[in-house]
Design an enzyme around this catalytic site. Structure first.
Site, PDB file in Angstrom:
ATOM      1  CG  ASP A   1     -13.570   6.048  -0.952  1.00  0.00           C
ATOM      2  OD1 ASP A   1     -13.537   5.867   0.280  1.00  0.00           O
ATOM      3  OD2 ASP A   1     -12.562   5.979  -1.678  1.00  0.00           O
TER       4      ASP A   1
ATOM      5  CD  GLN B   1     -12.883  -2.328  -0.566  1.00  0.00           C
ATOM      6  OE1 GLN B   1     -12.045  -2.272   0.314  1.00  0.00           O
ATOM      7  NE2 GLN B   1     -14.051  -2.942  -0.404  1.00  0.00           N
TER       8      GLN B   1
ATOM      9  NE  ARG C   1      -9.780  -5.626   0.298  1.00  0.00           N
ATOM     10  CZ  ARG C   1      -9.054  -4.612   0.766  1.00  0.00           C
ATOM     11  NH1 ARG C   1      -9.650  -3.537   1.223  1.00  0.00           N
ATOM     12  NH2 ARG C   1      -7.725  -4.634   0.725  1.00  0.00           N
TER      13      ARG C   1
ATOM     14  CG  HIS D   1      -8.401  -0.002  -2.836  1.00  0.00           C
ATOM     15  ND1 HIS D   1      -7.578  -1.061  -2.500  1.00  0.00           N
ATOM     16  CD2 HIS D   1      -9.082   0.317  -1.699  1.00  0.00           C
ATOM     17  CE1 HIS D   1      -7.757  -1.364  -1.227  1.00  0.00           C
ATOM     18  NE2 HIS D   1      -8.658  -0.544  -0.723  1.00  0.00           N
TER      19      HIS D   1
ATOM     20  NE  ARG E   1      -3.845   0.526   1.931  1.00  0.00           N
ATOM     21  CZ  ARG E   1      -5.065   0.553   2.467  1.00  0.00           C
ATOM     22  NH1 ARG E   1      -5.297   1.252   3.559  1.00  0.00           N
ATOM     23  NH2 ARG E   1      -6.057  -0.119   1.915  1.00  0.00           N
TER      24      ARG E   1
ATOM     25  CB  CYS F   1     -13.908   0.775   0.064  1.00  0.00           C
ATOM     26  SG  CYS F   1     -13.305   2.453   0.267  1.00  0.00           S
TER      27      CYS F   1
HETATM   28  N1  NVA Z   1     -10.020   6.368  -1.354  1.00  0.00           N
HETATM   29  C1  NVA Z   1      -9.639   5.979  -0.027  1.00  0.00           C
HETATM   30  C2  NVA Z   1      -9.846   4.517   0.167  1.00  0.00           C
HETATM   31  C3  NVA Z   1      -9.504   4.023   1.567  1.00  0.00           C
HETATM   32  C4  NVA Z   1      -9.641   2.534   1.689  1.00  0.00           C
HETATM   33  C5  NVA Z   1      -8.182   6.357   0.208  1.00  0.00           C
HETATM   34  O1  NVA Z   1      -7.372   6.193  -0.701  1.00  0.00           O
HETATM   35  O2  NVA Z   1      -7.863   6.838   1.309  1.00  0.00           O
HETATM   36  N1   CP Z   2     -11.130  -0.487   2.473  1.00  0.00           N
HETATM   37  C1   CP Z   2      -9.869  -0.523   2.903  1.00  0.00           C
HETATM   38  O1   CP Z   2      -8.921  -0.720   2.136  1.00  0.00           O
HETATM   39  O2   CP Z   2      -9.730  -0.354   4.247  1.00  0.00           O
HETATM   40  P1   CP Z   2      -8.379  -0.114   5.058  1.00  0.00           P
HETATM   41  O3   CP Z   2      -7.879   1.258   4.688  1.00  0.00           O
HETATM   42  O4   CP Z   2      -8.792  -0.201   6.505  1.00  0.00           O
HETATM   43  O5   CP Z   2      -7.390  -1.173   4.693  1.00  0.00           O
END
Ligand code: NVA
Ligand code: CP
Length: 310
Positions: free
Chosen positions: A225, A139, A293, A136, A109, A265
């Site tokens: 989101d 997800q 997930r 992502h 990540r 998500c």
């Molecule tokens: N769009 C959000 C998703 C978090 C799971 C982010 O990137 O923070």
């Molecule tokens: N939806 C998702 O990726 O959650 P986290 O940021 O908690 O991993």
């Protein structure tokens, strides 16, 4: 990569797999989930190790990958920027060369997709995108599996995206292109989805709307989101104002199909991008979505490490 696996695959964005590979993965996910629910041991990844690298916070991604890998008999190494040399500017290429000599699969990540790509280019083992600024995919894999569980095939259906043209939205667009559904998108001006980021072949799968209610009309799934994604925190105050009319509420759900699902998500902010009555209401499947997930990622790791089973 262990002997016997000739073609190494990474999962860096949704379009890295084809429709028929998704059909296979969704079938495997159902099998793997059923075994988990029945407390049947299934450990095809004994002696395999997953390295998880987090440069941004996580709850679901960490728990789902870590629990999933242990359930399949493997082990997990957890690294963050702060507690590794990544935070002291060791080149990502060197990190990839070293880490991938000691583990069998890596989940990352991070911020820019290019950073993930640079890691993958120097990795001896499969690399999975656990979220970047642009995409992502794990997800959306879970979201589509959840849709299929609840409603059957997503092909020909309409998904409404209300909110930011962000990593989730880009990935929904790739999925619409590959799996043959329509994506309705409504974002505030200045936060539009850029189809070039998704690189879609069939632009007909995307329909843009100024009004979020219009985007929800006839949708089989309404999804949103956070207004401010990780890495964009400095814009939070401006975004709060810009997104005020893009809160998924009962009126938007009423414009969708009567049996439309709601997904998010997570993490969610009730009263910002979604009203509590929607996310906590009867059309919401967010808890199944979060649980899935783990099941889809177990199927994904099995596929990337062992290929097709049977
Ligand atoms: N769009 C959000 C998703 C978090 C799971 C982010 O990137 O923070
Ligand atoms: N939806 C998702 O990726 O959650 P986290 O940021 O908690 O991993």
């Amino acid at each position: 990569m262990k002997p016997g696996m000739s073609l190494m695959k990474h999962y860096l964005q949704f379009k890295d797999l084809r429709a028929e590979e998704y059909a296979y993965l969704f079938e495997r996910t159902a099998v793997i989930k059923k075994r988990f629910k029945n407390y049947e041991k299934y450990q095809p990844l004994v002696d395999r190790t997953l390295a998880m690298i987090f440069e941004k916070a996580s709850t679901r991604t960490r728990v789902s990958f870590e629990a999933g890998m242990y359930q399949m008999g493997g082990s997990v190494v957890h690294l963050t920027t702060g507690d590794s040399q990544l935070g002291r500017a060791e080149p990502i290429e060197d990190s990839a060369r070293v880490i991938s000599r000691m583990v069998d699969i890596v989940m990352i990540r991070t911020f820019e997709q290019t950073k993930l790509e640079r890691f993958a280019a120097h990795s001896r083992v499969p690399v999975i995108n656990g979220l970047t600024n642009e995409y992502h995919p794990c997800q959306i894999l879970a979201d589509i599996f959840t849709f299929i569980e609840q409603r059957g095939s997503i092909q020909g259906k309409t998904v409404a995206w209300v909110g930011d043209g962000n990593n989730m939205a880009n990935t929904w667009l790739q999925a619409a292109d590959i799996l043959g559904f329509t994506l309705h998108v409504s974002t505030p001006s200045g936060y539009e989805l850029d189809p070039k980021v998704a690189g879609v072949a069939d632009p007909a799968c995307l329909k843009s709307f100024k009004s979020p209610i219009a985007a929800c009309e006839g949708a089989h799934l309404v999804t949103t989101d956070v207004w401010t994604s990780m890495g964009y925190e400095a814009e939070n105050e401006v975004r709060m104002k810009a997104f005020a009319d893009w809160c998924v509420d009962a009126r938007m759900m009423a414009a969708a199909q009567s049996d439309a699902l709601f997904m998010h998500c997570l993490p969610a902010h009730r009263g910002e991008e979604v009203e509590a009555e929607v996310i906590d209401g009867p059309q919401s499947v967010v808890w199944d979505e979060a649980e899935n997930r783990m099941h889809v990622q177990k199927a994904l790791m099995e596929y990337l490490l062992l290929g097709r089973i049977g």
